[in-house]
Motif scaffolding. Structure first.
Motif, PDB file in Angstrom:
ATOM      1  N   THR A   6     -19.021  98.239  -4.551  1.00 32.27           N
ATOM      2  CA  THR A   6     -18.309  98.416  -5.834  1.00 32.27           C
ATOM      3  C   THR A   6     -18.493  99.910  -6.486  1.00 32.27           C
ATOM      4  O   THR A   6     -19.625 100.173  -6.182  1.00 32.27           O
ATOM      5  CB  THR A   6     -18.549  97.616  -6.673  1.00 32.27           C
ATOM      6  OG1 THR A   6     -19.799  97.419  -7.170  1.00 32.27           O
ATOM      7  CG2 THR A   6     -18.190  95.812  -5.980  1.00 32.27           C
ATOM      8  N   ALA A   7     -17.696 100.216  -7.316  1.00 34.78           N
ATOM      9  CA  ALA A   7     -17.768 101.382  -8.103  1.00 34.78           C
ATOM     10  C   ALA A   7     -17.435 100.974  -9.502  1.00 34.78           C
ATOM     11  O   ALA A   7     -16.547 100.256  -9.626  1.00 34.78           O
ATOM     12  CB  ALA A   7     -16.878 102.556  -7.760  1.00 34.78           C
ATOM     13  N   ARG A   8     -18.087 101.390 -10.643  1.00 37.36           N
ATOM     14  CA  ARG A   8     -18.007 100.836 -11.819  1.00 37.36           C
ATOM     15  C   ARG A   8     -18.169 102.269 -12.788  1.00 37.36           C
ATOM     16  O   ARG A   8     -19.124 102.765 -12.940  1.00 37.36           O
ATOM     17  CB  ARG A   8     -19.100  99.944 -12.165  1.00 37.36           C
ATOM     18  CG  ARG A   8     -18.894  98.377 -11.618  1.00 37.36           C
ATOM     19  CD  ARG A   8     -17.668  97.889 -12.221  1.00 37.36           C
ATOM     20  NE  ARG A   8     -17.452  96.622 -11.704  1.00 37.36           N
ATOM     21  CZ  ARG A   8     -16.489  96.517 -10.563  1.00 37.36           C
ATOM     22  NH1 ARG A   8     -15.837  97.651 -10.029  1.00 37.36           N
ATOM     23  NH2 ARG A   8     -16.405  95.236  -9.862  1.00 37.36           N
ATOM     24  N   ASP A   9     -17.112 102.234 -13.509  1.00 33.62           N
ATOM     25  CA  ASP A   9     -17.052 103.261 -14.580  1.00 33.62           C
ATOM     26  C   ASP A   9     -17.389 104.758 -14.119  1.00 33.62           C
ATOM     27  O   ASP A   9     -18.076 105.466 -14.882  1.00 33.62           O
ATOM     28  CB  ASP A   9     -17.825 102.767 -15.842  1.00 33.62           C
ATOM     29  CG  ASP A   9     -17.200 101.553 -16.369  1.00 33.62           C
ATOM     30  OD1 ASP A   9     -15.967 101.363 -16.355  1.00 33.62           O
ATOM     31  OD2 ASP A   9     -18.050 100.682 -16.790  1.00 33.62           O
ATOM     32  N   LEU A  10     -17.120 105.247 -13.116  1.00 31.52           N
ATOM     33  CA  LEU A  10     -17.676 106.459 -12.363  1.00 31.52           C
ATOM     34  C   LEU A  10     -17.046 107.563 -13.160  1.00 31.52           C
ATOM     35  O   LEU A  10     -15.882 107.673 -13.374  1.00 31.52           O
ATOM     36  CB  LEU A  10     -17.590 106.618 -10.962  1.00 31.52           C
ATOM     37  CG  LEU A  10     -17.802 105.510  -9.905  1.00 31.52           C
ATOM     38  CD1 LEU A  10     -17.887 105.847  -8.532  1.00 31.52           C
ATOM     39  CD2 LEU A  10     -19.318 105.571 -10.314  1.00 31.52           C
ATOM     40  N   THR A  21     -12.863 110.269 -14.030  1.00 29.44           N
ATOM     41  CA  THR A  21     -13.385 109.691 -15.299  1.00 29.44           C
ATOM     42  C   THR A  21     -13.274 108.172 -15.258  1.00 29.44           C
ATOM     43  O   THR A  21     -12.206 107.591 -15.164  1.00 29.44           O
ATOM     44  CB  THR A  21     -12.783 110.319 -16.566  1.00 29.44           C
ATOM     45  OG1 THR A  21     -13.122 111.604 -16.327  1.00 29.44           O
ATOM     46  CG2 THR A  21     -13.511 109.673 -17.594  1.00 29.44           C
ATOM     47  N   ARG A  22     -14.506 107.369 -15.543  1.00 32.82           N
ATOM     48  CA  ARG A  22     -14.406 105.933 -15.536  1.00 32.82           C
ATOM     49  C   ARG A  22     -13.451 105.254 -14.620  1.00 32.82           C
ATOM     50  O   ARG A  22     -12.673 104.408 -14.693  1.00 32.82           O
ATOM     51  CB  ARG A  22     -13.846 105.520 -17.217  1.00 32.82           C
ATOM     52  CG  ARG A  22     -14.693 106.063 -17.982  1.00 32.82           C
ATOM     53  CD  ARG A  22     -14.311 105.495 -19.466  1.00 32.82           C
ATOM     54  NE  ARG A  22     -14.685 103.936 -19.433  1.00 32.82           N
ATOM     55  CZ  ARG A  22     -15.614 103.238 -19.731  1.00 32.82           C
ATOM     56  NH1 ARG A  22     -16.904 104.248 -19.953  1.00 32.82           N
ATOM     57  NH2 ARG A  22     -15.863 102.309 -19.748  1.00 32.82           N
ATOM     58  N   PRO A  56     -23.209 110.132  -9.439  1.00 31.68           N
ATOM     59  CA  PRO A  56     -22.187 110.167 -10.508  1.00 31.68           C
ATOM     60  C   PRO A  56     -22.842 110.528 -11.819  1.00 31.68           C
ATOM     61  O   PRO A  56     -23.998 110.477 -12.051  1.00 31.68           O
ATOM     62  CB  PRO A  56     -21.764 108.626 -10.798  1.00 31.68           C
ATOM     63  CG  PRO A  56     -22.113 108.189  -9.469  1.00 31.68           C
ATOM     64  CD  PRO A  56     -23.305 109.143  -8.785  1.00 31.68           C
ATOM     65  N   ALA A  57     -21.986 111.380 -12.706  1.00 28.94           N
ATOM     66  CA  ALA A  57     -22.457 111.854 -14.137  1.00 28.94           C
ATOM     67  C   ALA A  57     -22.562 110.514 -14.854  1.00 28.94           C
ATOM     68  O   ALA A  57     -23.611 110.538 -15.775  1.00 28.94           O
ATOM     69  CB  ALA A  57     -21.362 112.777 -14.438  1.00 28.94           C
TER      70      ALA A  57
END
Length: 258
Positions: A6-10, A21-22, A56-57
């Motif tokens: 999963t990716a969250r708010d990248l 963004t996000r 990720p930032a």
């Protein structure tokens, strides 16, 4: 839908240039997911974040509810196999030697080359159609042959997840469809496959799950039948089109209306 990756708010960026963004999404387990979108929309950047080549930032990527940055390098490489767009081979290396490097995550300081390693390399070369090239220097091969060798490297890694960035690049049309069929077979064997593809019709034919991106964001995701229509093609690619059933598979087929 079961998902382990999963990716969250990248927020993803290179220096000061922000790509996404996000951005959040779930990768369906045991499915073939295709990511499509125009050039420079963030597709490759997203894959790099999944395999932690890009930190990720903001936000995080998680595998089995654990942040990917927390995995030891070899442990993560035994889970995620990655084929980038422009891989580089060491000078003068031969095909079998390069494919054997896919076994690196399974090696330790005390381990020796095993029969299992040899079988994995042989099976990977056979699946990618490069067995007859085994003794050839990689730098002598055509672009399409090299691409198939790199596919074999990833297959030899024997990971449950395969992430491939434009894997059909440099391949003629017959080898493109052979590779996509191979990815579908790997999916059928229980692997999770994520591929960045440029050909929307190929993505619709082979993907269980489709992610359409533009300007670093997910515009739509779902099965091809659920999301692919003329409005999506216009929004994502600025392409006037008609979407009709593929005469072979019944999946959506995009016909440009230019």
């Amino acid at each position: 839908m079961t998902t382990r990756l999963t990716a969250r708010d990248l927020t993803l960026r290179y220096g000061e240039r922000v790509v996404s963004t996000r951005l959040s999404l779930d990768v369906p387990d045991g499915a073939l997911t295709a990511i499509v979108g125009p050039n420079a929309c963030g597709k490759s950047t997203l894959l790099r974040a999944f395999v932690r080549l890009l930190k990720p930032a903001e936000g995080e990527v998680r595998l089995d509810d654990r942040e990917v940055g927390a995995y030891p390098t070899k442990a993560l490489a035994r889970m995620l196999g990655f084929l980038p767009q422009d891989p580089l081979a060491p000078e003068d290396i031969r095909v079998r030697q390069l494919v054997a490097r896919g076994r690196f995550p399974h090696q330790s300081l005390l381990s020796t080359w095993s029969e299992e390693d040899a079988e994995a390399v042989a099976e990977a070369m056979e699946a990618a159609g490069v067995t007859e090239l085994a003794g050839r220097p990689v730098h002598e091969l055509s672009g399409g042959q090299r691409q198939r060798v790199w596919v074999a490297v990833v297959l030899a890694q024997q990971t449950p997840y395969l992430l491939l960035d434009e894997p059909t690049s440099f391949l003629d049309i017959a080898h493109q469809y052979q590779l996509l069929q191979l990815l579908a077979e790997l999916r059928d064997q229980g692997r999770t496959v994520i591929a960045v593809l440029h050909d929307v019709n190929q993505a619709c034919r082979y993907a269980d799950h489709l992610i359409a991106m533009k300007e670093g964001r997910v515009v739509a995701e779902g099965t091809p039948a659920e999301i692919v229509d003329a409005a999506l093609l216009k929004e994502v690619f600025d392409l006037p089109s008609v979407v009709v059933p593929d005469p072979v598979t019944g999946t959506p087929m995009v016909v440009p209306a230019l």
